[in-house]
Design an enzyme around this catalytic site. Structure first.
Site, PDB file in Angstrom:
ATOM      1  N   GLY A 117       0.852  -1.184   0.000  1.00  0.00           N
ATOM      2  CA  GLY A 117       0.000   0.000   0.000  1.00  0.00           C
ATOM      3  C   GLY A 117       0.883   1.227   0.000  1.00  0.00           C
ATOM      4  O   GLY A 117       2.070   1.133   0.347  1.00  0.00           O
ATOM      5  N   GLU A 151       5.129 -11.237  -5.698  1.00  0.00           N
ATOM      6  CA  GLU A 151       4.155 -11.425  -6.778  1.00  0.00           C
ATOM      7  C   GLU A 151       4.645 -10.887  -8.118  1.00  0.00           C
ATOM      8  O   GLU A 151       4.052 -11.156  -9.160  1.00  0.00           O
ATOM      9  CB  GLU A 151       2.816 -10.756  -6.396  1.00  0.00           C
ATOM     10  CG  GLU A 151       2.801  -9.226  -6.391  1.00  0.00           C
ATOM     11  CD  GLU A 151       3.361  -8.604  -5.110  1.00  0.00           C
ATOM     12  OE1 GLU A 151       4.123  -9.271  -4.391  1.00  0.00           O
ATOM     13  OE2 GLU A 151       3.067  -7.423  -4.853  1.00  0.00           O
ATOM     14  N   ASP A 165     -15.985 -12.466 -22.690  1.00  0.00           N
ATOM     15  CA  ASP A 165     -16.726 -12.727 -21.458  1.00  0.00           C
ATOM     16  C   ASP A 165     -18.157 -13.216 -21.720  1.00  0.00           C
ATOM     17  O   ASP A 165     -18.595 -14.217 -21.149  1.00  0.00           O
ATOM     18  CB  ASP A 165     -16.772 -11.464 -20.575  1.00  0.00           C
ATOM     19  CG  ASP A 165     -15.374 -10.942 -20.285  1.00  0.00           C
ATOM     20  OD1 ASP A 165     -14.412 -11.706 -20.461  1.00  0.00           O
ATOM     21  OD2 ASP A 165     -15.237  -9.761 -19.901  1.00  0.00           O
ATOM     22  N   CYS A 222       5.338  -6.017   1.767  1.00  0.00           N
ATOM     23  CA  CYS A 222       5.654  -4.587   1.712  1.00  0.00           C
ATOM     24  C   CYS A 222       4.933  -3.810   2.816  1.00  0.00           C
ATOM     25  O   CYS A 222       5.240  -3.995   3.986  1.00  0.00           O
ATOM     26  CB  CYS A 222       5.364  -4.041   0.316  1.00  0.00           C
ATOM     27  SG  CYS A 222       6.129  -2.435   0.062  1.00  0.00           S
ATOM     28  N   TYR A 223       3.935  -3.006   2.489  1.00  0.00           N
ATOM     29  CA  TYR A 223       3.199  -2.301   3.550  1.00  0.00           C
ATOM     30  C   TYR A 223       2.626  -3.312   4.550  1.00  0.00           C
ATOM     31  O   TYR A 223       2.621  -3.080   5.765  1.00  0.00           O
ATOM     32  CB  TYR A 223       2.067  -1.463   2.922  1.00  0.00           C
ATOM     33  CG  TYR A 223       1.204  -0.742   3.932  1.00  0.00           C
ATOM     34  CD1 TYR A 223       1.599   0.476   4.453  1.00  0.00           C
ATOM     35  CD2 TYR A 223      -0.002  -1.292   4.362  1.00  0.00           C
ATOM     36  CE1 TYR A 223       0.802   1.142   5.391  1.00  0.00           C
ATOM     37  CE2 TYR A 223      -0.801  -0.642   5.295  1.00  0.00           C
ATOM     38  CZ  TYR A 223      -0.387   0.573   5.809  1.00  0.00           C
ATOM     39  OH  TYR A 223      -1.174   1.216   6.718  1.00  0.00           O
ATOM     40  N   LYS A 227      -9.509 -12.593 -16.318  1.00  0.00           N
ATOM     41  CA  LYS A 227      -9.639 -12.760 -17.765  1.00  0.00           C
ATOM     42  C   LYS A 227      -8.926 -14.016 -18.280  1.00  0.00           C
ATOM     43  O   LYS A 227      -9.462 -14.745 -19.119  1.00  0.00           O
ATOM     44  CB  LYS A 227      -9.039 -11.513 -18.447  1.00  0.00           C
ATOM     45  CG  LYS A 227      -9.415 -11.354 -19.898  1.00  0.00           C
ATOM     46  CD  LYS A 227     -10.785 -10.793 -20.001  1.00  0.00           C
ATOM     47  CE  LYS A 227     -11.130 -10.255 -21.335  1.00  0.00           C
ATOM     48  NZ  LYS A 227     -12.389  -9.501 -21.265  1.00  0.00           N
ATOM     49  N   HIS A 287       8.377  -7.644  -3.041  1.00  0.00           N
ATOM     50  CA  HIS A 287       7.141  -8.077  -3.715  1.00  0.00           C
ATOM     51  C   HIS A 287       7.334  -9.424  -4.413  1.00  0.00           C
ATOM     52  O   HIS A 287       7.781  -9.465  -5.565  1.00  0.00           O
ATOM     53  CB  HIS A 287       6.719  -7.023  -4.745  1.00  0.00           C
ATOM     54  CG  HIS A 287       6.184  -5.780  -4.134  1.00  0.00           C
ATOM     55  ND1 HIS A 287       4.860  -5.619  -3.803  1.00  0.00           N
ATOM     56  CD2 HIS A 287       6.811  -4.645  -3.754  1.00  0.00           C
ATOM     57  CE1 HIS A 287       4.685  -4.425  -3.256  1.00  0.00           C
ATOM     58  NE2 HIS A 287       5.855  -3.809  -3.209  1.00  0.00           N
TER      59      HIS A 287
END
Ligand code: XMP
Length: 508
Positions: free
Chosen positions: A53, A168, A224, A80-81, A364, A166
């Site tokens: 964040g 990710e 979609d 992180c945050y 997606k 991070h």
């Protein structure tokens, strides 16, 4: 189903965390930091991830959370945050780091279940100005960088882990492995989030919910709505009616392709409404882009709802809403939900039993996987974004039947060449635009004065910014040659070398 909670503190990679968890076959959902602890307790998560964040934990207006969340007996990973927040919540100290770290940084790890099967020295992605200046009691330091003495910590007794970097982000060399370790070594997940299970489970749920009642769905030919249609058809067959409004502004033969796909591959009631002529009538003389968009949008919904009224049966209304459409943001205004771009406003005189959104939990790329497993052709599953107003915003100036045909034919040549050269995978979006311009040319021995076609091709991750694509000259030369030879009324082809900003992807 096993679930991981991604508790959103407003960081920019929050959706990425959830997607990475799902890549490891564990379902992850994102909730804002304002979510009540009781909701979290009831959901029986296998693990909780605190996201990054932009704030400082010691600023009291920053997003915080009650400390009780760390005593639920659920493993927690702070990123992180989220890492600083855990330190702060447990009585450690967080302060402005003497040296901020941004980008790729060398990380030295110590022994931890979180770091199983990773090298002692590796690269991680950092982005922080605060750091843990004093570790809380009960925690053990499990990693450092040159400027961050506590870049990772753990409390194995309470199953709490925290990393300043991070994992990710793909720039973190072993980030995927660390998340895998959190899920499988620490949270003891088994990995039940696979698309085949999803299809089976969703079809069963749809059958149970809908019974023998009817469902109506607006099919646009986009990914979609196509995948939603496929899933619902598998559950209820002919009790599904898909309404496909063809406003004559799709790419060459696209309307026929959509009709053929859904009438041959799936059991459903398929209704195609061709309204190209009436659309052109209402757009006659209109050149201003916003006015064009407005008319196309208004006409579309008028035709669509009229058709639904004609179907005249009380049933459910289905939509292809996907997960990112409905994630709430944790950026301070957590009760403001992001615009639901493909949720439509219903006219008050039409009543439905309820709304069916079978893809509401999918990203997606997961929707595409489901589409492929349902046998939907790759042209639809991997379709590039196509604006709602269709070719209406790719023909500059007034729309005419002749101009629509020109841009459709030129666009078909472009797509054909990209496919033949295997170049599509390098591009996020590519198409032809017909500007309202004529130029002089020479064909045979004759002077011509005719239209020009512009080619637009971009690379981008998120379409907020985009770079013009460096398509090899040989491919561009072939496209130009074929368009001028095969498409009547084109005597010149130009290539758009503008990025976004200052340009937009579409020309109107
Ligand atoms: P721009 O032109 O804004 O486009 O840079 C960014 C992305 O959005 C698509 N786009 C639209 N999609 N309705 C849509 O559903 C629209 O009116 C619309 N206008 C632009 C565009 O194709 C690109 O992918």
């Amino acid at each position: 189903m096993e679930k991981i909670l991604v508790l959103d503190f407003g960081g920019q990679y929050n959706q990425l965390i959830a997607r990475r968890v799902r890549d490891h076959r564990v379902y992850a959902e994102i909730l804002p930091y304002t979510t009540d602890l009781e909701v979290i307790r009831k959901n029986k998560y296998k693990g909780i991830i605190f996201t990054g964040g932009p704030n400082s934990v010691y600023d009291m207006s920053s997003p915080h959370y009650t400390k009780e969340i760390l005593s639920l007996g659920i493993p927690v990973l702070g990123i992180c945050y989220g890492c600083q927040l855990i330190a702060w919540m447990c009585g450690g100290e967080v302060s402005t780091a003497p040296v901020s770290e941004y980008g790729k940084i060398e990380f030295v790890s110590k022994s931890s279940p979180l770091f199983k099967n990773i090298e002692e020295h590796s690269t991680v992605w950092m982005s922080h100005t605060d750091y843990i200046s004093k570790m809380p009691e009960g925690f053990e330091n499990i990693g450092t960088t040159q400027d961050c003495p506590c870049a990772a910590m753990q409390n194995t007794e309470k199953n709490i882990y925290a990393v300043q970097f991070h994992p990710e982000v793909t720039h973190s060399q072993y980030g995927a492995q660390m998340l895998y370790n959190f899920l499988y070594e620490i949270c003891k997940c088994k990995g039940d989030w696979v698309m085949d299970n999803f299809i089976e489970r969703t079809v069963d749920e749809l059958k149970a919910e809908i019974g023998d009642r009817k469902v109506i769905l607006g099919l646009s030919g986009g990914v979609d709505s196509s995948v939603a249609a496929g899933l619902i058809s598998k559950a209820i067959g002919k009790n599904l009616t898909c309404v496909f409004v063809d406003q004559g502004l799709m790419r060459k033969d696209e309307g026929d392709f959509v009709e053929k796909t859904f009438t041959t591959l799936f059991d459903m009631n398929f209704v195609r409404v061709n309204c190209g002529e009436s659309f052109l009538k209402s757009l006659r003389g209109v050149t201003e882009p916003e006015q064009k968009r407005h008319i196309i949008g208004t006409e579309f919904y008028k035709v669509f709802w009229d058709e639904i009224r004609r179907q005249n049966e009380l049933g459910y209304f289905a939509q292809g809403t996907i997960y990112p459409d409905r994630i709430e943001s944790g950026k301070g205004d957590a009760d403001k939900i992001k615009t639901h771009h493909n949720q439509v406003k219903m006219p008050e005189d039409i009543e439905f039993l309820g709304i069916i959104e079978p893809l509401k939990d999918l990203f997606k790329d997961e929707v595409r996987k489901v589409g492929e497993r349902l046998g939907i052709p790759k042209e639809l599953v991997w379709r590039q974004p196509f604006p709602g107003p269709g070719l209406g915003v790719r023909i500059i100036g007034e729309l005419t039947e002749e101009k629509i045909k020109i841009v459709q034919d030129a666009d078909w040549v472009l797509r054909d060449e990209m496919a033949k050269n295997g170049y599509e995978k390098n591009l996020a979006q590519f198409f032809c635009v017909l500007p309202d311009v004529k130029t002089v040319g020479v064909m045979g021995d004759h002077r011509t004065y005719d239209h020009l076609i512009a080619i637009r091709a971009v690379t981008t991750d998120d379409f907020m910014t985009a770079d013009w694509a460096r398509i090899p000259y040989d491919i561009l030369a072939k496209v130009s040659n074929r368009i001028t030879n095969e498409v009547p009324h084109i005597n010149r082809v130009v290539y758009d070398i503008t990025s976004k900003p200052p340009g937009t992807v579409e020309w109107e």
